[in-house]
Design a protein around this motif. Structure first.
Motif, PDB file in Angstrom:
ATOM      1  N   ASP A 414      24.240  10.103 -47.907  1.00 31.11           N
ATOM      2  CA  ASP A 414      22.971  10.745 -47.599  1.00 31.11           C
ATOM      3  C   ASP A 414      22.583  10.489 -46.143  1.00 31.11           C
ATOM      4  N   SER A 415      22.341  11.547 -45.405  1.00 32.92           N
ATOM      5  CA  SER A 415      22.077  11.354 -43.976  1.00 32.92           C
ATOM      6  C   SER A 415      20.620  10.973 -43.716  1.00 32.92           C
ATOM      7  N   ALA A 416      19.763  11.124 -44.734  1.00 33.51           N
ATOM      8  CA  ALA A 416      18.339  10.822 -44.524  1.00 33.51           C
ATOM      9  C   ALA A 416      18.005   9.359 -44.785  1.00 33.51           C
ATOM     10  N   SER A 417      19.008   8.557 -45.112  1.00 35.45           N
ATOM     11  CA  SER A 417      18.706   7.171 -45.444  1.00 35.45           C
ATOM     12  C   SER A 417      19.749   6.247 -44.837  1.00 35.45           C
ATOM     13  N   THR A 418      19.382   5.008 -44.670  1.00 31.07           N
ATOM     14  CA  THR A 418      20.257   4.049 -43.993  1.00 31.07           C
ATOM     15  C   THR A 418      20.479   2.814 -44.852  1.00 31.07           C
ATOM     16  N   SER A 419      21.722   2.543 -45.185  1.00 26.86           N
ATOM     17  CA  SER A 419      22.045   1.301 -45.888  1.00 26.86           C
ATOM     18  C   SER A 419      22.128   0.164 -44.878  1.00 26.86           C
TER      19      SER A 419
END
Ligand code: NAG
Ligand code: NAG
Ligand code: NAG
Ligand code: NAG
Ligand code: NAG
Ligand code: NAG
Ligand code: NAG
Ligand code: NAG
Ligand code: NAG
Length: 485
Positions: A414-419
């Motif tokens: 998912d490009s809208a979130s950052t792990s």
């Protein structure tokens, strides 16, 4: 307990003599499932069938009721609790198998293991041949006894299985009353059923008394998942704590004739066309092979197109592998916290300095297992590692069974979130691609059989209860919301 029998008689006639109706205080839980199991209702639609159980016998009877119901669990229910209230041990299962003079009551797990050792059995046979004793025994009789162990094992296994297994039925909620609620050493199984909630429970898997060894010294085929789903649909497992023993500690395998006996199977294993499952807000702790989703190639035809799983808001706390292992299905991996000691050699990145060893634990292997034809959607997750290789990201994924470029697995980050890994943003796209490249280079995956892309990956079409865009938010949310209340 004599009244258990009375209740059994009642069950045949639709009466519920032995079960207590419950209308007391209930745990404060949100009754809104989400994700792929959003349509499930469990037992909630029948307010006239709400029971409370505190013994194994009552749990089994309540679980079998052929209508929509809610079963509250009060305190700890032990899988080895016999009808007279006493607790079985492994020898009890042997001693109660078959009739009084059944040969299989001579089963002995130590001898069963010894019988695999051909050096050992050759020595026994040689002594028998020579008419000598062996370790103080009549060698002829001992040889005979050893040779029967493997054949006797399935019958004693069946005794343990029927004792520790609790079968759920359609349209059921099974809910812990409070944080003391536990199914201790119970194999909860869902076979060809629909619409089940399992919530607010400690789910402690049974230790297999009589597991079968695979490869020396430490590979075992143990039975009994804490929760097992076969061909079941619309299942919500939420707010539970899945582990090897009541204390939550890892169970170190015992040593027997050189073998390290691992008595545990999966904590949550799902297979054979299971579909629409949400596994949320659970703690999965101190276990070796935790979540197996997809039983293998033999089930491919029944799994493909099904196996939709939402894995949301869970805390994988020292869970050494399969968090989860994914085959053939569609998996939404969102907002999970992974805390673990990473002492495993990095696969493809430079190691950081080696630190002191941690406490006895299952040895970490990997988190997300991308197996045959799976579609894995990875949103923000938080990884928090200690150990020798705390900053190594090479085992966040593993890739296996990647052989079919014409039917590739997909990893969609998912490009809208950052792990995050230890609070630092981690480029999961890059890590996933590097993992694929590593396995291709090693000759363990075929080029093109795993695609790291969101192209061709459909949106889930549902909303999660909360969208967490960063690993930091995930960590806070999970620590506040995972586990029992
Ligand atoms: C609701 O529970 C009652 C037992 O109290 C049972 O007789 C009835 O069949 C149940 N209804 C449904 C729809 O399952
Ligand atoms: C739960 O079990 C305890 C005893 O272990 C008992 O005192 C209590 O009444 C039970 N609660 C319910 C709701 O059955
Ligand atoms: C099983 O076999 C072992 C090894 O011979 C022995 O020490 C043990 O006492 C046996 N167990 C029983 C219950 O006979
Ligand atoms: C097998 O038995 C022999 C003879 O007792 C023993 O020396 C050897 O250590 C055993 N092997 C294993 C793998 O336990
Ligand atoms: C060992 O047992 C066999 C079979 O029961 C018997 O025939 C034999 O005499 C015994 N040997 C000794 C040395 O006691
Ligand atoms: C489960 O409940 C649903 C909705 O109340 C009902 O339509 C269905 O028949 C029930 N299933 C079984 C097997 O009782
Ligand atoms: C559960 O319901 C399904 C239909 O939805 C039915 O085929 C199955 O036999 C039921 N299973 C049990 C254990 O009652
Ligand atoms: C699973 O849920 C989807 C909606 O998300 C629905 O279309 C499908 O029929 C469900 N499958 C089963 C087996 O309940
Ligand atoms: C992957 O699944 C397909 C069935 O869709 C099967 O033919 C193939 O053997 C599987 N590959 C591996 C490596 O298990």
């Amino acid at each position: 307990m004599w009244f258990t029998t009375a209740w059994l008689l009642g069950a045949c006639c639709g009466l519920t003599l032995g079960l207590d109706i419950y209308d007391g205080p209930k745990p404060d839980l949100s009754d809104t499932p989400f994700g792929y199991a959003a349509a499930s209702t469990g037992g909630t639609t029948n307010v006239s069938a709400v029971y409370v159980v505190s013994t194994l016998a009552d749990l089994k009877e309540a679980a079998e009721l052929p209508y929509t119901k809610t079963i509250y669990v009060n305190g700890t229910i032990h899988g080895n609790e016999l009808d007279d209230g006493s607790m079985a041990d492994c020898q009890t299962y042997i001693d109660t198998t078959g009739s009084d003079n059944s040969a299989s009551r001579q089963f002995n797990f130590t001898l069963y293991i010894l019988a695999f050792n051909e050096t050992y059995t050759a020595l026994v046979d040689a002594a028998a041949e020579a008419g000598e004793t062996f370790e103080g025994r009549n060698a002829t009789e001992y040889s005979e006894l050893l040779s029967h162990q493997n054949g006797w094992r399935p019958t004693v296994v069946a005794t343990q299985k029927s004792q520790v297994g609790v079968r759920l039925t359609n349209n059921t909620s099974l809910v812990g009353l409070d944080t003391s609620a536990a199914l201790d050493g119970i194999n909860l199984y869902l076979s060809s059923i629909d619409n089940v909630w399992v919530r607010n429970l400690k789910l402690v898997s049974p230790a297999d008394c009589f597991p079968a060894p695979e490869t020396f010294p430490s590979s075992w085929n143990a039975e009994y998942d804490a929760v097992g789903l076969v061909t079941s649909t619309n299942v919500w497992v939420d707010g539970c704590e899945l582990q090897d023993q009541l204390s939550g500690e890892y169970v170190v395998p015992d040593e027997l004739d050189g073998w390290q006996v691992d008595r545990f199977d999966g904590l949550f294993d799902c297979e054979d066309g299971t579909d629409n499952v949400t596994f949320s807000h659970n703690i999965v702790r101190n276990h070796h092979k935790s979540l197996l989703i997809g039983g293998g190639t033999k089930e491919a035809d029944r799994d493909l197109g099904k196996m939709h799983f939402t894995i949301f808001g869970n805390h994988f706390d020292s869970s050494a592998s399969r968090n989860p292992l994914m085959r053939f299905g569609t998996f939404d991996i969102a907002s999970n916290l992974y805390s673990y000691a990473n002492d495993a050699e990095p696969l493809f990145e430079a190691a950081v300095e080696r630190r002191a060893d941690g406490p006895a634990d299952a040895v970490f292997q990997y988190h997300l297992g991308v197996y045959n034809q799976s579609t894995v959607h990875v949103r923000a997750n938080a990884f928090v590692a200690t150990g020798a290789y705390a900053t190594d990201a090479s085992r966040l994924f593993t890739v296996s069974e990647a052989t079919l470029p014409e039917r590739p697995a997909h990893v969609c980050v998912d490009s809208a979130s950052t792990s995050t890994l230890n609070g630092e943003a981690v480029d999961m796209d890059m890590v996933a691609q590097a993992t694929v490249d590593y396995f291709v280079e090693e000759g363990r995956a075929v080029e093109g059989a795993v695609l790291v892309t969101c192209d061709g990956v459909a949106d889930e079409g549902y909303e999660l209860p909360v969208v967490l865009a960063s690993g930091e938010d995930v960590e806070q949310y999970v620590l506040a919301n995972a586990g029992q209340v």
